[in-house]
Scaffold this motif. Structure first.
Motif, mmCIF file in Angstrom:
data_model
loop_
_atom_site.group_PDB
_atom_site.id
_atom_site.type_symbol
_atom_site.label_atom_id
_atom_site.label_comp_id
_atom_site.label_asym_id
_atom_site.label_seq_id
_atom_site.Cartn_x
_atom_site.Cartn_y
_atom_site.Cartn_z
ATOM 1 N N LYS A 271 -8.676 -1.775 5.824
ATOM 2 C CA LYS A 271 -7.302 -1.990 6.288
ATOM 3 C C LYS A 271 -6.298 -1.191 5.459
ATOM 4 O O LYS A 271 -5.253 -0.793 5.959
ATOM 5 N N PRO B 38 -4.057 11.356 8.651
ATOM 6 C CA PRO B 38 -4.610 10.004 8.727
ATOM 7 C C PRO B 38 -5.722 9.929 9.772
ATOM 8 O O PRO B 38 -5.633 10.556 10.829
ATOM 9 N N ASN C 190 -8.064 6.593 10.801
ATOM 10 C CA ASN C 190 -8.671 5.270 10.651
ATOM 11 C C ASN C 190 -8.691 4.569 12.009
ATOM 12 O O ASN C 190 -7.928 3.637 12.252
ATOM 13 N N MET D 16 -6.894 1.757 4.084
ATOM 14 C CA MET D 16 -7.200 3.194 4.106
ATOM 15 C C MET D 16 -6.409 3.906 5.197
ATOM 16 O O MET D 16 -6.380 3.461 6.333
ATOM 17 N N LYS D 17 -5.795 5.003 4.828
ATOM 18 C CA LYS D 17 -5.136 5.840 5.824
ATOM 19 C C LYS D 17 -6.157 6.778 6.469
ATOM 20 O O LYS D 17 -6.009 7.139 7.622
ATOM 21 N N ARG D 18 -7.171 7.156 5.694
ATOM 22 C CA ARG D 18 -8.169 8.108 6.188
ATOM 23 C C ARG D 18 -9.562 7.627 5.765
ATOM 24 O O ARG D 18 -9.836 7.505 4.579
ATOM 25 N N SER E 293 -5.945 14.582 14.345
ATOM 26 C CA SER E 293 -5.414 14.209 13.034
ATOM 27 C C SER E 293 -6.460 14.428 11.946
ATOM 28 O O SER E 293 -6.150 14.931 10.862
ATOM 29 N N ASP F 289 -7.390 0.422 14.863
ATOM 30 C CA ASP F 289 -6.534 0.648 16.032
ATOM 31 C C ASP F 289 -6.806 -0.432 17.077
ATOM 32 O O ASP F 289 -7.747 -0.341 17.861
#
Length: 165
Positions: free
Chosen positions: A76, A142, A144, A78-80, A136, A148
């Motif tokens: 949760k 980003p 992840n 983590m951006k990537r 992306s 989503d």
């Protein structure tokens, strides 16, 4: 004669355009292959949620819940999500954390999903070109898709996260 030449020109342009649209971008194809494990990791949480709620005999132990929740908290934040990390994490979850019976059930669900995907004409692991997750990822931005919630993968993740609360 000019009409025929014009018609031939239009047909050639349309044919070239058609081939250009159907040729997959090699970089996008490679990125989809690289990131497939990230999507596999994301689907894992949905499979575990389904297994846990539908079959009490395969319920998670308190230790398993704690370990999974810790990993989910990390995701949760983590951006990537990098494919190497996703692969290592998925391997840990499947081979070190789940019991053999739980792993068999998760694998059964994964095979079921794969079979349904192969019969669907709209199957995919994200956007091809444009502004989707793969674009992306390719741009180094980003990535992840696991969280989503507009997608099934994120809904399964959210359902298990809520269940573990």
């Amino acid at each position: 004669m000019k009409k025929i030449a014009s018609l031939v020109t239009v047909l050639v342009i349309m044919t070239v355009g058609l081939f250009a649209q159907t040729e997959p971008d090699p970089a996008v194809q490679e990125a989809k292959e690289e990131t497939a494990v990230v999507y596999d990791l994301g689907r894992f949480f949905g499979y575990v949620h389904g297994m846990t709620t539908e079959n009490p005999k395969l319920a998670l132990t308190d230790d398993q819940k704690s370990e999974i929740r810790e990993i989910m908290d990390r995701i949760k934040g983590m951006k990537r999500v990098e494919p190497a990390w996703a692969e290592e994490t998925l391997e840990y979850l499947e081979l070190d954390l789940l019991s053999p019976a739980q792993l068999m059930e998760v694998d059964r669900r994964a095979i079921e999903w794969q079979n349904s995907r192969e019969t669907s004409s709209t199957a995919g692991t994200g956007a091809g070109a444009g502004t989707g997750p793969i674009s992306s990822y390719l741009a180094g931005g980003p990535f992840n898709p696991i969280i989503d919630e507009t997608k099934t993968i994120g809904q399964g993740f959210a359902a298990l996260y809520k269940y573990l609360d």
